[in-house]
Enzyme design. Structure first.
Site, PDB file in Angstrom:
ATOM      1  N   GLU A  21      -8.796  13.339  11.785  1.00 15.19           N
ATOM      2  CA  GLU A  21      -7.531  12.634  12.032  1.00 15.19           C
ATOM      3  C   GLU A  21      -6.513  13.598  12.638  1.00 15.19           C
ATOM      4  O   GLU A  21      -6.372  14.733  12.183  1.00 15.19           O
ATOM      5  CB  GLU A  21      -6.963  12.069  10.724  1.00 15.19           C
ATOM      6  CG  GLU A  21      -5.680  11.284  10.979  1.00 15.19           C
ATOM      7  CD  GLU A  21      -4.898  10.965   9.719  1.00 15.19           C
ATOM      8  OE1 GLU A  21      -5.261  10.003   9.033  1.00 15.19           O
ATOM      9  OE2 GLU A  21      -3.922  11.689   9.434  1.00 15.19           O
ATOM     10  N   PRO A  24       0.473  12.494  16.333  1.00 18.50           N
ATOM     11  CA  PRO A  24       1.167  12.828  17.587  1.00 18.50           C
ATOM     12  C   PRO A  24       2.254  13.879  17.345  1.00 18.50           C
ATOM     13  O   PRO A  24       3.167  13.655  16.553  1.00 18.50           O
ATOM     14  CB  PRO A  24       1.797  11.498  18.012  1.00 18.50           C
ATOM     15  CG  PRO A  24       1.090  10.456  17.220  1.00 18.50           C
ATOM     16  CD  PRO A  24       0.683  11.096  15.931  1.00 18.50           C
ATOM     17  N   PRO A  25       2.154  15.034  18.021  1.00 23.05           N
ATOM     18  CA  PRO A  25       3.184  16.068  17.853  1.00 23.05           C
ATOM     19  C   PRO A  25       4.520  15.636  18.451  1.00 23.05           C
ATOM     20  O   PRO A  25       4.568  14.721  19.279  1.00 23.05           O
ATOM     21  CB  PRO A  25       2.611  17.261  18.618  1.00 23.05           C
ATOM     22  CG  PRO A  25       1.176  16.949  18.836  1.00 23.05           C
ATOM     23  CD  PRO A  25       1.080  15.470  18.896  1.00 23.05           C
ATOM     24  N   THR A  53      -2.859   8.909  14.317  1.00 17.46           N
ATOM     25  CA  THR A  53      -1.975   8.117  13.462  1.00 17.46           C
ATOM     26  C   THR A  53      -0.889   7.414  14.276  1.00 17.46           C
ATOM     27  O   THR A  53      -0.595   7.784  15.422  1.00 17.46           O
ATOM     28  CB  THR A  53      -1.302   8.984  12.373  1.00 17.46           C
ATOM     29  OG1 THR A  53      -0.476   9.948  13.018  1.00 17.46           O
ATOM     30  CG2 THR A  53      -2.332   9.681  11.506  1.00 17.46           C
ATOM     31  N   TYR A 131       1.049  -8.194   5.633  1.00 20.73           N
ATOM     32  CA  TYR A 131       0.101  -7.261   5.014  1.00 20.73           C
ATOM     33  C   TYR A 131      -0.926  -6.812   6.050  1.00 20.73           C
ATOM     34  O   TYR A 131      -1.154  -7.500   7.050  1.00 20.73           O
ATOM     35  CB  TYR A 131      -0.642  -7.939   3.846  1.00 20.73           C
ATOM     36  CG  TYR A 131       0.262  -8.354   2.718  1.00 20.73           C
ATOM     37  CD1 TYR A 131       0.974  -7.405   1.989  1.00 20.73           C
ATOM     38  CD2 TYR A 131       0.409  -9.699   2.376  1.00 20.73           C
ATOM     39  CE1 TYR A 131       1.814  -7.777   0.955  1.00 20.73           C
ATOM     40  CE2 TYR A 131       1.244 -10.086   1.339  1.00 20.73           C
ATOM     41  CZ  TYR A 131       1.954  -9.130   0.637  1.00 20.73           C
ATOM     42  OH  TYR A 131       2.780  -9.499  -0.378  1.00 20.73           O
ATOM     43  N   ALA A 132      -1.604  -5.679   5.720  1.00 18.87           N
ATOM     44  CA  ALA A 132      -2.647  -5.193   6.628  1.00 18.87           C
ATOM     45  C   ALA A 132      -3.704  -6.283   6.851  1.00 18.87           C
ATOM     46  O   ALA A 132      -4.221  -6.431   7.960  1.00 18.87           O
ATOM     47  CB  ALA A 132      -3.284  -3.929   6.048  1.00 18.87           C
ATOM     48  N   GLN A 185      -7.225   7.162   1.303  1.00 17.59           N
ATOM     49  CA  GLN A 185      -6.135   8.100   1.040  1.00 17.59           C
ATOM     50  C   GLN A 185      -6.754   9.439   0.648  1.00 17.59           C
ATOM     51  O   GLN A 185      -7.853   9.469   0.084  1.00 17.59           O
ATOM     52  CB  GLN A 185      -5.320   7.520  -0.142  1.00 17.59           C
ATOM     53  CG  GLN A 185      -4.242   8.380  -0.710  1.00 17.59           C
ATOM     54  CD  GLN A 185      -3.089   8.500   0.264  1.00 17.59           C
ATOM     55  OE1 GLN A 185      -3.229   9.141   1.305  1.00 17.59           O
ATOM     56  NE2 GLN A 185      -1.982   7.869  -0.066  1.00 17.59           N
TER      57      GLN A 185
HETATM   58  P1  FAD Z   1      -1.753  -3.192   2.467  1.00 17.44           P
HETATM   59  O1  FAD Z   1      -3.157  -3.056   2.050  1.00 17.44           O
HETATM   60  O2  FAD Z   1      -1.343  -4.373   3.245  1.00 17.44           O
HETATM   61  O3  FAD Z   1      -0.848  -3.123   1.133  1.00 17.44           O
HETATM   62  C1  FAD Z   1       0.565  -2.966   1.220  1.00 17.44           C
HETATM   63  C2  FAD Z   1       1.198  -3.371  -0.106  1.00 17.44           C
HETATM   64  O4  FAD Z   1       1.076  -4.761  -0.266  1.00 17.44           O
HETATM   65  C3  FAD Z   1       0.533  -2.745  -1.331  1.00 17.44           C
HETATM   66  O5  FAD Z   1       1.542  -2.457  -2.253  1.00 17.44           O
HETATM   67  C4  FAD Z   1      -0.384  -3.844  -1.857  1.00 17.44           C
HETATM   68  O6  FAD Z   1      -0.524  -3.758  -3.259  1.00 17.44           O
HETATM   69  C5  FAD Z   1       0.360  -5.088  -1.455  1.00 17.44           C
HETATM   70  N1  FAD Z   1      -0.535  -6.199  -1.077  1.00 17.44           N
HETATM   71  C6  FAD Z   1      -1.569  -6.178  -0.224  1.00 17.44           C
HETATM   72  N2  FAD Z   1      -2.104  -7.406  -0.084  1.00 17.44           N
HETATM   73  C7  FAD Z   1      -1.379  -8.218  -0.882  1.00 17.44           C
HETATM   74  C8  FAD Z   1      -1.430  -9.604  -1.186  1.00 17.44           C
HETATM   75  N3  FAD Z   1      -2.339 -10.409  -0.660  1.00 17.44           N
HETATM   76  N4  FAD Z   1      -0.508 -10.103  -2.067  1.00 17.44           N
HETATM   77  C9  FAD Z   1       0.434  -9.302  -2.626  1.00 17.44           C
HETATM   78  N5  FAD Z   1       0.519  -7.985  -2.370  1.00 17.44           N
HETATM   79  C10 FAD Z   1      -0.373  -7.451  -1.515  1.00 17.44           C
HETATM   80  N6  FAD Z   1       1.122   4.994   7.632  1.00 17.44           N
HETATM   81  C11 FAD Z   1       1.681   5.084   8.871  1.00 17.44           C
HETATM   82  O7  FAD Z   1       2.871   4.807   9.018  1.00 17.44           O
HETATM   83  N7  FAD Z   1       0.939   5.468   9.959  1.00 17.44           N
HETATM   84  C12 FAD Z   1      -0.384   5.768   9.869  1.00 17.44           C
HETATM   85  O8  FAD Z   1      -1.024   6.100  10.865  1.00 17.44           O
HETATM   86  C13 FAD Z   1      -1.002   5.703   8.585  1.00 17.44           C
HETATM   87  N8  FAD Z   1      -2.302   5.987   8.434  1.00 17.44           N
HETATM   88  C14 FAD Z   1      -2.895   5.873   7.188  1.00 17.44           C
HETATM   89  C15 FAD Z   1      -4.251   6.134   7.051  1.00 17.44           C
HETATM   90  C16 FAD Z   1      -4.863   6.036   5.810  1.00 17.44           C
HETATM   91  C17 FAD Z   1      -6.341   6.322   5.693  1.00 17.44           C
HETATM   92  C18 FAD Z   1      -4.106   5.671   4.669  1.00 17.44           C
HETATM   93  C19 FAD Z   1      -4.753   5.597   3.324  1.00 17.44           C
HETATM   94  C20 FAD Z   1      -2.747   5.403   4.791  1.00 17.44           C
HETATM   95  C21 FAD Z   1      -2.121   5.495   6.048  1.00 17.44           C
HETATM   96  N9  FAD Z   1      -0.764   5.207   6.223  1.00 17.44           N
HETATM   97  C22 FAD Z   1      -0.186   5.299   7.468  1.00 17.44           C
HETATM   98  C23 FAD Z   1       0.072   4.842   5.070  1.00 17.44           C
HETATM   99  C24 FAD Z   1       0.080   3.306   4.844  1.00 17.44           C
HETATM  100  O9  FAD Z   1       0.682   2.668   5.934  1.00 17.44           O
HETATM  101  C25 FAD Z   1       0.850   3.047   3.542  1.00 17.44           C
HETATM  102  O10 FAD Z   1       0.117   3.544   2.461  1.00 17.44           O
HETATM  103  C26 FAD Z   1       1.289   1.606   3.317  1.00 17.44           C
HETATM  104  O11 FAD Z   1       2.250   1.582   2.257  1.00 17.44           O
HETATM  105  C27 FAD Z   1       0.168   0.676   2.911  1.00 17.44           C
HETATM  106  O12 FAD Z   1      -0.566   0.314   4.004  1.00 17.44           O
HETATM  107  P2  FAD Z   1      -1.900  -0.584   3.824  1.00 17.44           P
HETATM  108  O13 FAD Z   1      -2.410  -0.838   5.167  1.00 17.44           O
HETATM  109  O14 FAD Z   1      -2.791   0.043   2.854  1.00 17.44           O
HETATM  110  O15 FAD Z   1      -1.223  -1.921   3.250  1.00 17.44           O
END
Ligand code: FAD
Length: 315
Positions: A21, A24-25, A53, A131-132, A185
């Site tokens: 991973e 971007p600098p 990222t 959400y993601a 993570q």
């Molecule tokens: P989600 O899985 O959508 O979860 C977000 C929150 O919503 C959580 O609290 C979860 O409990 C809650 N949630 C999820 N689904 C539901 C649902 N159906 N109902 C109710 N609550 C729900 N951040 C950056 O800004 N840039 C990056 O490039 C970046 N890369 C990352 C790479 C990795 C491998 C990891 C582990 C994290 C990265 N992050 C990055 C950080 C990430 O964006 C944060 O941890 C963020 O808070 C959660 O993102 P997620 O995609 O896991 O969210």
């Protein structure tokens, strides 16, 4: 090439693989240094893919696709672009995905993102996603099988004290929505991770899981990153590192040894897809990969195949 296809390819399938991973600098010199580093790292240890990222709050929406483009086209590496929903309208997400796709990038790590700086609450951008899992559904609907989607997993929960079962349910929702792999993570507690993988498998999550491995470069950054991500530091890490905390060379040396033991434990438990958070640095990553013997192609072949992970390296 899609990561899901690569995992089935004979060049990678039964091997211990690694991926890098990068972020971007902030300066043009930093960007040039990163390109030089990617070039060198690819020469000494060809990664299965590199991911770039997405800056917090969408701050690198211009630069991330440019770096992805250079890695994909100039360095001929398979890339994975991170994409978050924070401050990203539907239109911005569509544009970012198209840019990545047009450069040949076929992998996206779909993330929700953290709240913007100085804000505690996360708010959805206009026409964007909550959400993601919603972003995964959108990419799947728009690109079908043309893009391989990854999502984030949290072996110790989203934050300290989090309900692990609940966070696994959210992970499952993302996989059911169309994700083909998981990147976790960072963590230092290998035993906890191995148990977490078992729980994920029991809950029906069968896609490959890439453990997020953070090399130890210096005492301050080691402590800061563990605190920031809310992960536990096992006592044997503290016992080894605390006595030499003021000596950078000793920290790097002991840190490398600890991470080699950590990776060996993962490999012995069938977890063979090592994913390194490089922090745009190469030395500590190289020390680990070298000491694991992985630069020797024969040692890279997987010899131990316990059921819990290898059997699920299908997509
Ligand atoms: P989600 O899985 O959508 O979860 C977000 C929150 O919503 C959580 O609290 C979860 O409990 C809650 N949630 C999820 N689904 C539901 C649902 N159906 N109902 C109710 N609550 C729900 N951040 C950056 O800004 N840039 C990056 O490039 C970046 N890369 C990352 C790479 C990795 C491998 C990891 C582990 C994290 C990265 N992050 C990055 C950080 C990430 O964006 C944060 O941890 C963020 O808070 C959660 O993102 P997620 O995609 O896991 O969210």
């Amino acid at each position: 090439m899609k990561i899901s296809d690569k995992l089935q390819h004979s060049d990678w399938k039964d091997k211990i693989t690694w991926s890098y991973e990068f972020f971007p600098p902030k300066t043009s010199t930093g960007i040039q240094n990163l390109y030089n580093r990617i070039d060198r790292m690819k020469e000494w240890g060809y990664p299965m893919f590199v991911d770039v990222t997405w800056g917090a709050g969408g701050s690198t929406s211009d630069l991330t696709p440019v770096i992805v483009n250079v890695a994909q086209k100039d360095f001929q590496l398979d890339t994975c672009m991170h994409l978050t929903c924070t401050n990203m309208s539907g239109e911005m997400i569509r544009t970012a995905l198209k840019k990545a796709y047009d450069t040949g990038c076929r992998n996206v790590l779909a993330l929700r993102g953290d709240p913007p700086k100085n804000e505690t609450e996360w708010t959805q951008a206009e026409g964007g996603f909550r959400y993601a899992a919603d972003l995964v559904r959108y990419i799947k609907k728009t690109y079908g099988d043309e893009i391989c989607i990854g999502v984030a997993g949290y072996p110790e929960g989203y934050s300290p004290g989090d309900d692990i079962d609940r966070s696994i349910s959210h992970l499952k929702e993302k996989v059911d929505a169309g994700a083909s792999f998981i990147v976790t993570q960072m963590f230092y507690d290998a035993d906890n991770f191995i148990e977490w993988v078992k729980k994920c498998r029991e809950r029906g999550i069968s896609v490959p899981i890439f453990p997020g491995i953070m090399p130890i470069q210096a005492w301050d950054s080691f402590i800061r990153r563990a605190k920031w991500s809310g992960v536990k530091i096992p006592q044997h890490f503290m016992d080894a590192l605390l006595p030499v905390k003021d000596n950078d060379d000793d920290i790097r040396e002991r840190g490398a040894e600890l991470m080699v033991q950590f990776c060996r434990k993962l490999i012995d438990n069938g977890i063979t897809r090592l994913h390194f958070y490089t922090m745009n640095l190469e030395k500590a990553v190289k020390m680990i990969i070298e000491r694991l013997g992985l630069l020797d192609k024969e040692l890279q072949e997987v010899t131990k195949k316990p059921e819990n992970e290898l059997t699920t390296n299908r997509t």
